[in-house]
Motif scaffolding. Structure first.
Motif, short mmCIF file in Angstrom:
data_model
loop_
_atom_site.label_atom_id
_atom_site.label_comp_id
_atom_site.label_asym_id
_atom_site.label_seq_id
_atom_site.Cartn_x
_atom_site.Cartn_y
_atom_site.Cartn_z
N LEU A 1 -12.23 1.19 10.22
CA LEU A 1 -11.06 2.06 10.36
C LEU A 1 -11.47 3.52 10.45
O LEU A 1 -10.76 4.33 11.06
CB LEU A 1 -10.11 1.86 9.17
CG LEU A 1 -9.50 0.46 9.02
CD1 LEU A 1 -8.64 0.38 7.77
CD2 LEU A 1 -8.66 0.11 10.25
N TYR B 1 0.13 4.43 -0.01
CA TYR B 1 -0.28 5.52 0.87
C TYR B 1 0.10 5.23 2.32
O TYR B 1 0.56 6.12 3.04
CB TYR B 1 -1.79 5.74 0.74
CG TYR B 1 -2.19 6.05 -0.67
CD1 TYR B 1 -1.99 7.31 -1.22
CD2 TYR B 1 -2.73 5.07 -1.50
CE1 TYR B 1 -2.33 7.60 -2.53
CE2 TYR B 1 -3.07 5.34 -2.81
CZ TYR B 1 -2.87 6.61 -3.31
OH TYR B 1 -3.20 6.88 -4.61
N ARG B 2 -0.09 4.00 2.75
CA ARG B 2 0.35 3.62 4.09
C ARG B 2 1.87 3.68 4.19
O ARG B 2 2.43 4.07 5.22
CB ARG B 2 -0.15 2.21 4.42
CG ARG B 2 0.16 1.76 5.84
CD ARG B 2 -0.36 0.35 6.07
NE ARG B 2 -1.81 0.32 5.88
CZ ARG B 2 -2.49 -0.75 5.51
NH1 ARG B 2 -1.84 -1.89 5.25
NH2 ARG B 2 -3.78 -0.71 5.38
N ALA C 1 10.18 1.66 5.92
CA ALA C 1 9.30 2.31 4.95
C ALA C 1 10.11 3.25 4.05
O ALA C 1 9.87 3.32 2.84
CB ALA C 1 8.20 3.08 5.66
N HIS D 1 2.93 7.25 4.50
CA HIS D 1 2.61 7.74 5.84
C HIS D 1 3.65 7.27 6.86
O HIS D 1 4.12 8.07 7.68
CB HIS D 1 1.22 7.24 6.24
CG HIS D 1 0.83 7.58 7.64
ND1 HIS D 1 0.57 8.87 8.05
CD2 HIS D 1 0.67 6.80 8.75
CE1 HIS D 1 0.26 8.88 9.33
NE2 HIS D 1 0.32 7.64 9.77
N LYS D 2 4.03 6.01 6.79
CA LYS D 2 5.05 5.50 7.72
C LYS D 2 6.41 6.14 7.46
O LYS D 2 7.16 6.40 8.40
CB LYS D 2 5.15 3.98 7.59
CG LYS D 2 3.95 3.22 8.16
CD LYS D 2 4.19 1.72 8.10
CE LYS D 2 3.04 0.97 8.75
NZ LYS D 2 3.26 -0.50 8.74
N GLU E 1 3.51 -6.28 3.35
CA GLU E 1 4.48 -5.64 4.23
C GLU E 1 5.39 -6.67 4.90
O GLU E 1 6.56 -6.39 5.16
CB GLU E 1 3.77 -4.79 5.28
CG GLU E 1 3.09 -3.55 4.70
CD GLU E 1 2.52 -2.66 5.77
OE1 GLU E 1 2.75 -2.95 6.97
OE2 GLU E 1 1.85 -1.67 5.43
N ASN F 1 0.85 -1.19 0.00
CA ASN F 1 0.00 0.00 0.00
C ASN F 1 0.88 1.24 0.00
O ASN F 1 1.55 1.54 0.99
CB ASN F 1 -0.92 -0.01 1.24
CG ASN F 1 -1.98 1.06 1.19
OD1 ASN F 1 -1.70 2.21 0.86
ND2 ASN F 1 -3.21 0.69 1.53
#
Length: 437
Positions: A186, A37-38, A50, A41-42, A124, A35
């Motif tokens: 979520l 976008y995740r 990340a 973000h990380k 991941e 992902n």
């Protein structure tokens, strides 16, 4: 014994190569399926893994190059070892065929399908540890990777593809809507509704939510001063339009603060009233709510007069009206303390015909057409193409609308209900569509 030891080493090396093949296959799927976008973000939060993965994904051609070089190398080496082992047991005539068959099934199960399926389900878990090995491996094999990419990119250019133009991971509004809808637990349902409402602002125009001109409360300068002062003392609104004789002749907008100064004056006059007003702010009726919200912010306004293409006043819209489209109603409308939509014991609904179609759809979860007239009165009149002489009943798909009061060339009140039929999305009503009783 001496002959068995090299054979055992070959078998161990073959098993290790299959494991490496599974690692490269899973890394490819995990890296490409993660992902983004995740991951971003990380990375912004300082996650080292990340950041390392993001750096590798900036050049996917190089990442795929090192993965595929490693994967092809171990697969070819495994094929050679399997052939040697098979010839040792079965001879040169049958050994290569059996080695190819067994190795194909083994690699397919243990080095392709299984690791790729696991990596697709949990990208991941594969991408994070794989990045530790792929980053240094890319540096080690960079000359070979560069050469492979050079030839590959040349072939892509011959096919009209520009490898240097990276695909941007941007979402359209409809894709973002799907992301919000599929967020599940979520995102709280209340927050989901607000996010979806924000995205709907570009589809809704000010004439969809405006207060129609016949319901606008304002100050007519043609009235005597005593009537104006009495109206100000009992007014339930913070801002009032001031006009001369007709709402189309708007002089300005009066704030309640100015009205208090006017009321407390020894001898208030209409001239003093006009001085307390602010220049009116006019809005085209087709302005999207998203644009108008920004315009209110830019112009430092909270209320605007809605006009049509001919400049005639159609109504007014306030900043609170737009905000309520996002968060729902959060104020109490004192003058209209009676609901426009009232449930009846027989399951029908008694509705004021001046209610908007959007309001009815929102409160009753119906799907009456919204791309035509804005009110129930307009919807019925457009369908009939005339003003009914008495009460009638019309059908819009699974919905029935019965007029209860027709007065002053308008339908004042209706009774609506939904028949027990499967729900379906309605097209725009046409002259021959539906039934009239």
């Amino acid at each position: 014994m001496d002959a068995e030891l090299p054979l055992g080493l070959l078998l161990s090396l073959l098993a290790l190569l299959i494991i490496f093949s599974g690692f490269f296959s899973g890394s490819e799927t995990g890296m490409m399926s993660i992902n983004r976008y995740r991951l971003n973000h990380k990375a912004k939060q300082g996650d080292r893994a990340a950041r390392r993965i993001s750096k590798l994904l900036k050049r996917p051609d190089r990442l795929l190059g090192v993965i595929l070089i490693g994967n092809n190398f171990v697969n070819n080496l495994a094929a050679a070892l399997a052939t040697v082992i098979a010839i040792h047991f079965l001879g040169e005539s049958l050994g290569p065929f059996v080695a190819t068959l067994i190795l194909t099934i083994t690699v397919l199960i243990f080095a392709e399908v299984t690791p790729k399926t696991l990596a697709a389900l949990h990208p991941e878990r594969f991408a994070n540890p794989a990045s530790f090995a792929l980053a240094p491996l890319l540096k080690l094999l960079y000359p070979l990777v560069w050469l492979v990419n050079l030839v590959s990119n040349f072939l892509l250019k011959l096919l009209g593809v520009r490898p240097d133009q990276h695909r941007q991971d941007n979402l359209t509004s409809e894709e973002l809507r799907s992301v919000v809808n599929e967020a599940g637990n979520l995102i709280p349902s209340r927050h989901q509704a607000m996010l979806l409402s924000i995205m709907d602002l570009e589809k809704i125009t000010v004439d969809d939510i405006m207060i129609p001109r016949q319901e606008v409360v304002g100050l007519d300068l043609e009235q005597d001063m005593d009537c104006l002062l009495k109206q100000l003392r009992h007014c339930q609104h913070t801002r009032l339009p001031v006009y001369k004789n007709d709402i189309n002749n708007v002089v300005g907008i009066l704030h309640l603060r100015g009205a208090l100064r006017l009321i407390s004056a020894p001898e208030p006059t209409k001239g003093m009233l006009v001085q307390e007003t602010r220049e009116p702010y006019f809005i085209p009726e087709s302005t999207p709510l998203q644009t108008q919200l920004l315009n209110f912010q830019k112009e430092k306004r909270r209320i605007g007069i809605v006009v049509d293409e001919y400049g005639d006043v159609q109504g007014l819209v306030t900043l609170e009206d737009i905000l309520e489209e996002i968060v729902g109603e959060f104020t109490t409308d004192v003058p209209n303390n009676q609901d426009d939509i009232q449930p009846q014991q027989d399951g029908s609904w008694l509705i004021d015909a001046s209610a908007t179609v959007r309001e009815v759809n929102k409160q009753l979860d119906w799907e009456l057409p919204t791309h035509g007239p804005k009110t129930l009165n307009g919807l019925i009149l457009e369908y009939l193409e005339s003003i009914p002489d008495g009460n009638i009943c019309v059908s819009f798909g699974p919905y029935r609308i019965e007029t209860l009061e027709v007065k002053e060339n308008l339908i004042k009140a209706v009774r609506c209900w939904e028949i027990t039929a499967p729900r379906r999305r309605l097209p725009r009503p046409r002259k021959k569509w539906g039934a009239t009783d």
